[in-house]
Write a protein that holds these residues in place. Structure first.
Motif, PDB file in Angstrom:
ATOM      1  N   LEU A  51       7.508   7.256  -9.556  1.00 37.70           N
ATOM      2  CA  LEU A  51       7.412   6.084  -8.697  1.00 37.70           C
ATOM      3  C   LEU A  51       6.353   6.130  -7.895  1.00 37.70           C
ATOM      4  CD1 LEU A  51      11.183   5.834  -7.688  1.00 37.70           C
ATOM      5  CD2 LEU A  51      10.076   4.400  -9.372  1.00 37.70           C
ATOM      6  N   THR A  52       5.997   7.509  -7.493  1.00 39.68           N
ATOM      7  CA  THR A  52       4.853   7.680  -6.563  1.00 39.68           C
ATOM      8  C   THR A  52       3.685   8.125  -7.295  1.00 39.68           C
ATOM      9  OG1 THR A  52       5.727  10.304  -6.486  1.00 39.68           O
ATOM     10  CG2 THR A  52       6.483   8.514  -4.857  1.00 39.68           C
ATOM     11  N   SER A  53       3.565   7.890  -8.379  1.00 35.64           N
ATOM     12  CA  SER A  53       2.152   7.729  -9.348  1.00 35.64           C
ATOM     13  C   SER A  53       1.519   9.276  -9.654  1.00 35.64           C
ATOM     14  CB  SER A  53       1.138   6.887  -8.619  1.00 35.64           C
ATOM     15  OG  SER A  53      -0.065   6.655  -9.375  1.00 35.64           O
ATOM     16  N   GLN A  63       6.660  -1.453 -10.392  1.00 39.99           N
ATOM     17  CA  GLN A  63       6.244  -2.333  -9.044  1.00 39.99           C
ATOM     18  C   GLN A  63       6.505  -1.913  -7.846  1.00 39.99           C
ATOM     19  OE1 GLN A  63       6.701  -6.591 -10.049  1.00 39.99           O
ATOM     20  NE2 GLN A  63       5.499  -6.342 -11.835  1.00 39.99           N
ATOM     21  N   LEU A  64       5.656  -1.766  -6.825  1.00 41.85           N
ATOM     22  CA  LEU A  64       6.013  -1.594  -5.461  1.00 41.85           C
ATOM     23  C   LEU A  64       5.303  -2.651  -4.760  1.00 41.85           C
ATOM     24  CD1 LEU A  64       5.045   2.388  -5.150  1.00 41.85           C
ATOM     25  CD2 LEU A  64       7.486   1.340  -4.699  1.00 41.85           C
ATOM     26  N   ASN A  65       6.141  -3.453  -3.952  1.00 40.78           N
ATOM     27  CA  ASN A  65       5.624  -4.629  -3.305  1.00 40.78           C
ATOM     28  C   ASN A  65       5.005  -5.675  -4.237  1.00 40.78           C
ATOM     29  OD1 ASN A  65       6.767  -3.716  -0.743  1.00 40.78           O
ATOM     30  ND2 ASN A  65       5.198  -2.225  -0.974  1.00 40.78           N
ATOM     31  N   THR A  71      -1.410   0.042 -13.339  1.00 36.85           N
ATOM     32  CA  THR A  71      -2.744  -0.518 -13.283  1.00 36.85           C
ATOM     33  C   THR A  71      -3.101  -1.074 -11.808  1.00 36.85           C
ATOM     34  OG1 THR A  71      -1.379  -2.782 -13.575  1.00 36.85           O
ATOM     35  CG2 THR A  71      -1.782  -1.339 -15.510  1.00 36.85           C
ATOM     36  N   GLN A  72      -2.384  -1.111 -10.862  1.00 36.79           N
ATOM     37  CA  GLN A  72      -2.925  -1.665  -9.357  1.00 36.79           C
ATOM     38  C   GLN A  72      -2.539  -0.315  -8.408  1.00 36.79           C
ATOM     39  OE1 GLN A  72      -0.517  -5.219 -10.050  1.00 36.79           O
ATOM     40  NE2 GLN A  72      -2.396  -6.315  -9.453  1.00 36.79           N
ATOM     41  N   ARG A  73      -2.754   0.683  -8.857  1.00 32.47           N
ATOM     42  CA  ARG A  73      -1.911   2.000  -7.886  1.00 32.47           C
ATOM     43  C   ARG A  73      -2.688   1.961  -6.694  1.00 32.47           C
ATOM     44  NH1 ARG A  73      -3.955   7.133  -6.596  1.00 32.47           N
ATOM     45  NH2 ARG A  73      -2.388   8.654  -7.030  1.00 32.47           N
ATOM     46  N   LYS A  74      -3.670   1.690  -6.072  1.00 32.82           N
ATOM     47  CA  LYS A  74      -4.235   1.559  -5.009  1.00 32.82           C
ATOM     48  C   LYS A  74      -3.598   0.257  -4.195  1.00 32.82           C
ATOM     49  CE  LYS A  74      -8.147   0.905  -1.795  1.00 32.82           C
ATOM     50  NZ  LYS A  74      -9.807   0.337  -1.725  1.00 32.82           N
ATOM     51  N   GLU A  75      -3.276  -0.771  -4.594  1.00 36.67           N
ATOM     52  CA  GLU A  75      -2.283  -1.673  -3.911  1.00 36.67           C
ATOM     53  C   GLU A  75      -1.027  -1.364  -3.847  1.00 36.67           C
ATOM     54  OE1 GLU A  75      -6.113  -3.590  -5.718  1.00 36.67           O
ATOM     55  OE2 GLU A  75      -4.576  -2.072  -6.482  1.00 36.67           O
ATOM     56  N   ALA A  76      -0.513  -0.658  -4.892  1.00 35.35           N
ATOM     57  CA  ALA A  76       0.874  -0.529  -5.160  1.00 35.35           C
ATOM     58  C   ALA A  76       1.103   0.557  -3.825  1.00 35.35           C
ATOM     59  CB  ALA A  76       1.247  -0.064  -6.455  1.00 35.35           C
ATOM     60  N   GLN A  78      -0.213   1.359  -1.263  1.00 36.24           N
ATOM     61  CA  GLN A  78      -0.713   1.139   0.247  1.00 36.24           C
ATOM     62  C   GLN A  78       0.453   0.826   1.146  1.00 36.24           C
ATOM     63  OE1 GLN A  78      -3.207  -2.160   0.313  1.00 36.24           O
ATOM     64  NE2 GLN A  78      -3.986  -1.927   2.300  1.00 36.24           N
ATOM     65  N   ASN A  79       1.622   0.513   0.861  1.00 33.76           N
ATOM     66  CA  ASN A  79       2.758   0.377   1.558  1.00 33.76           C
ATOM     67  C   ASN A  79       3.734   1.222   1.267  1.00 33.76           C
ATOM     68  OD1 ASN A  79       1.703  -1.651   3.417  1.00 33.76           O
ATOM     69  ND2 ASN A  79       1.805  -3.263   1.601  1.00 33.76           N
ATOM     70  N   LEU A  80       3.559   2.469   0.685  1.00 35.85           N
ATOM     71  CA  LEU A  80       4.697   3.389   0.308  1.00 35.85           C
ATOM     72  C   LEU A  80       4.384   4.450   1.179  1.00 35.85           C
ATOM     73  CD1 LEU A  80       6.576   4.722  -1.845  1.00 35.85           C
ATOM     74  CD2 LEU A  80       4.799   5.356  -2.881  1.00 35.85           C
ATOM     75  N   GLY A  81       5.571   5.119   1.633  1.00 32.84           N
ATOM     76  CA  GLY A  81       5.594   6.407   2.273  1.00 32.84           C
ATOM     77  C   GLY A  81       6.340   7.526   1.426  1.00 32.84           C
ATOM     78  N   ALA A  82       6.108   8.495   1.257  1.00 33.89           N
ATOM     79  CA  ALA A  82       7.053   9.415   0.440  1.00 33.89           C
ATOM     80  C   ALA A  82       6.794  10.961   0.963  1.00 33.89           C
ATOM     81  CB  ALA A  82       6.392   9.235  -1.105  1.00 33.89           C
ATOM     82  N   ILE A  83       7.964  11.496   0.803  1.00 38.07           N
ATOM     83  CA  ILE A  83       8.128  12.971   0.881  1.00 38.07           C
ATOM     84  C   ILE A  83       8.838  13.605  -0.418  1.00 38.07           C
ATOM     85  CG2 ILE A  83       8.886  14.979   2.169  1.00 38.07           C
ATOM     86  CD1 ILE A  83       9.101  13.456   4.557  1.00 38.07           C
TER      87      ILE A  83
END
Length: 244
Positions: A51-53, A63-65, A71-76, A78-83
């Protein structure tokens, strides 16, 4: 209709020809606090890494958002926070210095804008009064809150937490729980939380995804899952019954 923030479809992962994750599909809607649970070795950490690539799936889609994680890692992201696992910081630096370094990764921000953002997230997680202190003086609970502050730097729509309460004392767990609920209620942040502490998840989650042996064993509303047990059954009791 609820907006989907996290979409997982037919996810598979093989390692040395061994199927670790098999045909996993689920969705998490905007504003959900979703608990992700399963026995040891079920594949939770592998899924979170996908999920966090951090790990690529063998097949399937994440898909995130609305953006594909592969295939769209940067955009996906962009709005993810993770620990993922325990946050690790340079102990000789202050909390403010740690976040200022991490804020350098935020594009198109001036130094003053980065500082303003750092001070804002420190206030949100309740560390403003300790921002100049070295991380080596922080309790484990404070380090977890600093980790969430880090995850907030890019204004995420969803935060993924992997065993966030591990090692926390009762006060630390209460503070973490209250922070998650505050961020969810006041900022509308969606949470996807993997944890073995089912009592804590029962107190905050509205949705559950349960995995067993690399496949989905159950998913849906927490209240529907609790209804599978006897009256007043706990999440832990129903979970054990399902897994057994």
């Amino acid at each position: 209709m609820m907006e989907t923030v996290l979409f997982v479809d037919n996810l598979n992962k093989k390692i040395r020809r061994r199927e670790i994750i098999k045909d996993v599909s689920f969705t998490v809607g905007k504003g959900d606090i979703c608990g992700f649970i399963g026995p040891n070795g079920a594949g939770k950490t592998t899924i979170i890494r996908m999920l966090t690539s951090l790990v690529k799936p063998t097949s399937g889609q994440i898909q995130l958002n609305g953006y594909d994680v592969v295939t769209q890692r940067k955009e996906a992201l962009q709005n993810l926070g993770a620990i993922v696992e325990s946050p690790i910081f340079f102990s000789h630096m202050s909390g403010e210095e740690v976040l200022m370094n991490l804020a350098l990764l935020i594009p198109n921000k001036t130094k003053s804008e980065r500082l303003a953002k750092v001070l804002e997230v420190l206030e949100v997680v309740g560390l403003s009064d300790r921002k100049k202190d070295k991380v080596s003086t922080y309790s484990l609970g404070m380090k977890q809150r600093l980790g969430i502050a880090q995850a907030l730097l890019n204004d995420p729509q969803i935060i993924i937490l992997d065993e966030p309460a591990n090692g926390l004392d009762p006060l630390g767990m209460v503070e973490l729980r209250e922070l998650i609920l505050k961020l969810n209620t006041e900022q509308g942040i969606t949470f996807f939380i993997s944890s073995h502490l089912l009592d804590e998840l029962q107190k905050i989650c509205n949705k559950l995804v349960i995995i067993k042996s690399g496949t989905i064993a159950w998913q849906g509303a927490k209240d529907d899952f609790l209804a599978l047990g006897n009256q007043d059954a706990t999440l832990e009791e129903v979970f054990i019954k399902l897994i057994q």
